[in-house]
Motif scaffolding. Structure first.
Motif, PDB file in Angstrom:
ATOM      1  N   TRP A  25       0.848  -1.176   0.000  1.00  0.00           N
ATOM      2  CA  TRP A  25       0.000   0.000   0.000  1.00  0.00           C
ATOM      3  C   TRP A  25       0.886   1.230   0.000  1.00  0.00           C
ATOM      4  N   ASN A  26       0.613   2.128  -0.900  1.00  0.00           N
ATOM      5  CA  ASN A  26       1.355   3.371  -0.984  1.00  0.00           C
ATOM      6  C   ASN A  26       0.383   4.522  -0.741  1.00  0.00           C
ATOM      7  N   PRO A  27       0.474   5.171   0.438  1.00  0.00           N
ATOM      8  CA  PRO A  27      -0.469   6.248   0.751  1.00  0.00           C
ATOM      9  C   PRO A  27      -0.386   7.435  -0.202  1.00  0.00           C
ATOM     10  N   ALA A  28       0.712   7.575  -0.943  1.00  0.00           N
ATOM     11  CA  ALA A  28       0.799   8.654  -1.927  1.00  0.00           C
ATOM     12  C   ALA A  28      -0.118   8.366  -3.119  1.00  0.00           C
ATOM     13  N   LYS A  29      -0.379   7.085  -3.378  1.00  0.00           N
ATOM     14  CA  LYS A  29      -1.245   6.701  -4.497  1.00  0.00           C
ATOM     15  C   LYS A  29      -2.694   6.490  -4.058  1.00  0.00           C
ATOM     16  N   TRP A  30      -2.877   6.050  -2.823  1.00  0.00           N
ATOM     17  CA  TRP A  30      -4.220   5.839  -2.286  1.00  0.00           C
ATOM     18  C   TRP A  30      -4.170   6.145  -0.784  1.00  0.00           C
ATOM     19  N   PRO A  31      -4.663   7.306  -0.360  1.00  0.00           N
ATOM     20  CA  PRO A  31      -4.443   7.762   1.017  1.00  0.00           C
ATOM     21  C   PRO A  31      -5.191   6.998   2.116  1.00  0.00           C
ATOM     22  N   TRP A  32      -6.171   6.186   1.800  1.00  0.00           N
ATOM     23  CA  TRP A  32      -6.954   5.400   2.749  1.00  0.00           C
ATOM     24  C   TRP A  32      -7.528   6.291   3.856  1.00  0.00           C
ATOM     25  N   PRO A  33      -8.432   7.188   3.502  1.00  0.00           N
ATOM     26  CA  PRO A  33      -8.980   8.144   4.482  1.00  0.00           C
ATOM     27  C   PRO A  33      -9.716   7.488   5.650  1.00  0.00           C
ATOM     28  N   GLU A  34     -10.217   6.269   5.444  1.00  0.00           N
ATOM     29  CA  GLU A  34     -10.948   5.613   6.530  1.00  0.00           C
ATOM     30  C   GLU A  34     -10.094   4.589   7.286  1.00  0.00           C
ATOM     31  N   LEU A  35      -8.758   4.744   7.248  1.00  0.00           N
ATOM     32  CA  LEU A  35      -7.867   3.804   7.939  1.00  0.00           C
ATOM     33  C   LEU A  35      -8.173   3.711   9.430  1.00  0.00           C
ATOM     34  N   ASN A  36      -8.319   4.843  10.103  1.00  0.00           N
ATOM     35  CA  ASN A  36      -8.579   4.796  11.543  1.00  0.00           C
ATOM     36  C   ASN A  36      -9.913   4.125  11.856  1.00  0.00           C
ATOM     37  N   LYS A  37     -10.906   4.320  11.000  1.00  0.00           N
ATOM     38  CA  LYS A  37     -12.200   3.646  11.159  1.00  0.00           C
ATOM     39  C   LYS A  37     -12.027   2.135  10.975  1.00  0.00           C
ATOM     40  N   SER A  38     -11.186   1.736  10.021  1.00  0.00           N
ATOM     41  CA  SER A  38     -10.907   0.312   9.783  1.00  0.00           C
ATOM     42  C   SER A  38     -10.207  -0.305  10.984  1.00  0.00           C
ATOM     43  N   ILE A  39      -9.253   0.419  11.559  1.00  0.00           N
ATOM     44  CA  ILE A  39      -8.541  -0.050  12.752  1.00  0.00           C
ATOM     45  C   ILE A  39      -9.518  -0.215  13.912  1.00  0.00           C
ATOM     46  N   GLN A  40     -10.417   0.733  14.073  1.00  0.00           N
ATOM     47  CA  GLN A  40     -11.409   0.663  15.154  1.00  0.00           C
ATOM     48  C   GLN A  40     -12.339  -0.530  14.962  1.00  0.00           C
ATOM     49  N   GLU A  41     -12.691  -0.833  13.717  1.00  0.00           N
ATOM     50  CA  GLU A  41     -13.551  -1.988  13.454  1.00  0.00           C
ATOM     51  C   GLU A  41     -12.872  -3.290  13.894  1.00  0.00           C
ATOM     52  N   ILE A  42     -11.564  -3.386  13.676  1.00  0.00           N
ATOM     53  CA  ILE A  42     -10.825  -4.567  14.140  1.00  0.00           C
ATOM     54  C   ILE A  42     -10.894  -4.658  15.657  1.00  0.00           C
ATOM     55  N   LYS A  43     -10.743  -3.528  16.326  1.00  0.00           N
ATOM     56  CA  LYS A  43     -10.776  -3.521  17.794  1.00  0.00           C
ATOM     57  C   LYS A  43     -12.143  -3.935  18.333  1.00  0.00           C
ATOM     58  N   THR A  44     -13.216  -3.563  17.640  1.00  0.00           N
ATOM     59  CA  THR A  44     -14.552  -3.895  18.135  1.00  0.00           C
ATOM     60  C   THR A  44     -15.090  -5.220  17.595  1.00  0.00           C
ATOM     61  N   ALA A  45     -14.824  -5.516  16.324  1.00  0.00           N
ATOM     62  CA  ALA A  45     -15.397  -6.718  15.705  1.00  0.00           C
ATOM     63  C   ALA A  45     -14.410  -7.872  15.575  1.00  0.00           C
ATOM     64  N   GLY A  46     -13.117  -7.597  15.766  1.00  0.00           N
ATOM     65  CA  GLY A  46     -12.119  -8.655  15.645  1.00  0.00           C
ATOM     66  C   GLY A  46     -11.499  -8.773  14.272  1.00  0.00           C
ATOM     67  N   HIS A  47     -12.097  -8.106  13.285  1.00  0.00           N
ATOM     68  CA  HIS A  47     -11.521  -8.097  11.938  1.00  0.00           C
ATOM     69  C   HIS A  47     -12.138  -6.959  11.134  1.00  0.00           C
TER      70      HIS A  47
END
Length: 160
Positions: free
Chosen positions: A1-23
């Protein structure tokens, strides 16, 4: 993954989903590799911008499939790409958390792998993959220990 090509604006939301749902489940481009099988172990490496290194892991939740290209300009030209569904079990925000850095990836057995590929879907040789799993588990254990120490500053530190 290269954030210069695709910044992944919802990364923190994705991380939080792992913390709450396990994946966290998502599609991911796998370059030209069409041999990824369901349940294969996958690692996500951050390229381009520093800090670079392994920032995620998970399992393939599908076989490889064809779909519209993730890059808007290429998609507008009608280009397509190969994807796999991924169930991420860990995602780290490299701007706020330690990651398995390029310096660590370039040392010892891990240094046998070419980590600078700009293409997804690169196969990691078994001996390197085994060492990667060990180093990744060690990093994650250290992160968990740091988090528990912050939550409970009077707690005892254990070495791993």
């Amino acid at each position: 993954w290269n954030p210069a090509k695709w910044p992944w604006p919802e990364l923190n939301k994705s991380i939080q989903e792992i913390k709450t749902a396990g994946h966290y489940s998502d599609t991911w481009s796998c370059g030209r590799n069409r041999k990824i099988a369901e349940s294969d172990r996958l690692f996500l490496i951050r390229q381009g911008l520093e800090p670079r290194g392994i920032v995620g892991s998970g399992r393939a939740a599908s076989i490889v499939f064809d779909d519209r290209h993730w890059d808007g300009a290429k998609r507008a030209k009608g280009l397509r790409a190969w994807y796999v569904m991924v169930d991420f079990d860990i995602l780290l925000n490299a701007n706020h958390e330690p990651i398995l850095s390029r310096a660590q990836l370039d040392a010892g057995v891990l240094g046998q792998m070419h980590w600078d590929s700009q293409s997804s879907g690169i196969v990691i040789p078994n001996n390197v993959a085994h060492r990667l799993e060990l180093k990744w588990a060690q990093l994650l254990a250290n992160i968990r220990n740091q988090r528990s120490t912050i939550k409970n500053p009077k707690g005892t530190l254990r070495s791993v």
